[in-house]
Design an enzyme around this catalytic site. Structure first.
Site, mmCIF file in Angstrom:
data_model
loop_
_atom_site.group_PDB
_atom_site.id
_atom_site.type_symbol
_atom_site.label_atom_id
_atom_site.label_comp_id
_atom_site.label_asym_id
_atom_site.label_seq_id
_atom_site.Cartn_x
_atom_site.Cartn_y
_atom_site.Cartn_z
ATOM 1 C CB CYS A 133 -0.891 0.009 1.237
ATOM 2 S SG CYS A 133 0.042 -0.193 2.762
ATOM 3 C CB CYS B 37 3.638 -0.563 2.717
ATOM 4 S SG CYS B 37 2.046 -1.132 3.310
#
Lengths: 79, 344
Positions: free
Chosen positions: A11, A14
């Site tokens: 994501c 991240c």
């Protein structure tokens, strides 16, 4: 050698956490190996319910948020 | 001594921020009218002027409301974490568990990007599937951005109706999924995950709570500001240029098919509460009924295509279809209910 793991399935947060961690590691001159953990069964071994997670030397230090540079630096130098 | 001082400073800064926020908020209405009618010298009866005044008032108003209220909600949310929700739901049965899960879904910070770890972590620690779904339905549907937008554009009554409906849908759909005994349609790897001891909870000071709330305000504003502007711009155009009651025929109470149509259009539509609620607000002004509008908002906000795709990682297609179908039907029923009720 510090073992760092970034837990997250790719994501946006991240990726931001990974970039930030790399930056701090470089700035502080820490000898570290950074590993991205993207598979859910592997991520869930750490039992976090929200990503991204940051693991330093086998310990989850943060999850579900992006810590600040100062926090990451403190974790890296504390040990 | 040093920490005492810095915390005093923090509270002073907070007080100052609240004061400035209040001043800015109360200056919006006169400032936007002055800008349009005095500075730009637009005629008072022109449609364009009306749309522009509407836009120039609503955009800063919603952005201010978002920053102020999301800050407060985020501070509150530092007391709730998914980990704590899981601990509270452990050992709860169907029924009571579903109600508690839906309520926790509202207050617990949640990002659909974390739906998979949350799902695995919940079911692996023994929380029933239906209870887990109640949480996963309530969390995205009743989110902080939706609540702020509804309060700012519709008022507290509609906001409460929206929250109540969202809770009802999450509880009922979760209970139904629980009754159907669908555990075999969860991807097999989920049941094989070995959980370690959960990570420790952070001990947070007030300074840290405020810092995290500021971080989340920044994150959310960065994510939604464009949607707010686009949504309000479209809403302002509808407000100024679509004749009154023009939509009563297609989106009003009498058009029985408008509710399922709103849900079918809403599910694949990729937007968030910030973009869709200003448009719905303008549509209602032009004759769309409350039930149809509510159904559309819930379908867009609560059932999103990206989240469905993410959940496919842990749910077999049958369960995914039952999940989407159940929630869609529940939203349609709520839509009819509010079209039939003699409300606003």
């Amino acid at each position: 050698m510090t073992q760092i793991k970034i837990l997250g399935s790719g994501c946006a947060n991240c990726k931001r956490l990974e970039a930030l961690t790399r930056k701090v590691v470089e700035e502080k001159g820490v000898q570290a190996e950074i590993e991205k953990v993207t598979e859910y069964p592997e991520i869930m071994k750490w039992n976090i319910l929200s990503t991204p997670g940051l693991v330093i030397d086998g310990k989850v230090v943060s999850y579900g948020r992006i810590p600040s540079e100062q926090e990451i630096a403190a974790w890296l130098t504390a040990k | 001594m040093k920490t005492k001082l810095s915390s005093l400073r923090l509270w002073l800064v907070m007080a100052l921020a609240i004061l400035l926020w209040g001043l800015a908020y109360s200056a919006l209405q006169p400032l936007s009218s002055w800008l349009v009618y005095t500075a730009l010298k637009m005629p008072a009866d022109s449609r364009l002027a009306e749309s522009l005044a509407f836009f120039l008032y609503d955009v800063p108003k919603i952005l201010l409301l978002l920053s102020g209220m999301i800050f407060l909600i985020s501070v509150l949310r530092t007391f709730f974490t998914p980990e704590r929700a899981r601990a509270m739901l452990g050992g709860k049965r169907q029924g009571l568990g579903n109600i508690l899960a839906a309520l926790l879904g509202i207050v617990t910070p949640f990002c659909s990007c974390s739906a998979v770890p949350l799902f695995i972590g919940f079911v692996e620690s023994g929380i029933p599937l239906g209870v887990t779904f109640s949480f996963l339905i309530a969390a995205p549907t009743i989110n902080e951005v939706a609540i702020v937008l509804l309060l700012g554009l519709f008022g507290w009554k509609t906001t409460l109706i929206y929250i109540g409906s969202g809770l009802l849908i999450a509880i009922l759909a979760g209970m139904l999924i629980g009754r159907l005994k669908l555990e075999r349609y969860v991807e097999d790897f989920v049941w094989q995950v070995q959980l370690s001891q959960p990570a420790e909870d952070d001990q947070l000071t007030w300074e840290m709570r405020i810092q995290r709330a500021l971080d989340s305000v920044r994150d959310i504003l960065r994510k939604v500001w464009l949607y707010v502007i686009l949504g309000i711009a479209i809403g302002a155009l509808i407000h100024g240029f679509v004749p009154g009651e023009a939509l009563a025929q297609v989106m009003g109470k009498k058009a029985w098919w408008s509710v399922p149509a709103a849900v079918l259009i809403g599910i694949p539509l990729y937007s968030n509460a910030a973009g869709v609620i200003p448009i719905v607000s303008a549509l209602m002004e032009k004759g769309a009924s409350l039930g149809t509008a509510l159904a559309f908002m819930m379908a867009v906000v609560g059932l999103s295509l990206p989240e469905t795709i993410i959940l496919r990682r842990v749910l077999k297609p049958q369960l995914l279809a039952i999940f989407v179908g159940t929630v869609a039907i529940a939203i349609i029923l709520i839509g009819y209910l509010f079209n039939l009720l003699p409300l606003a």
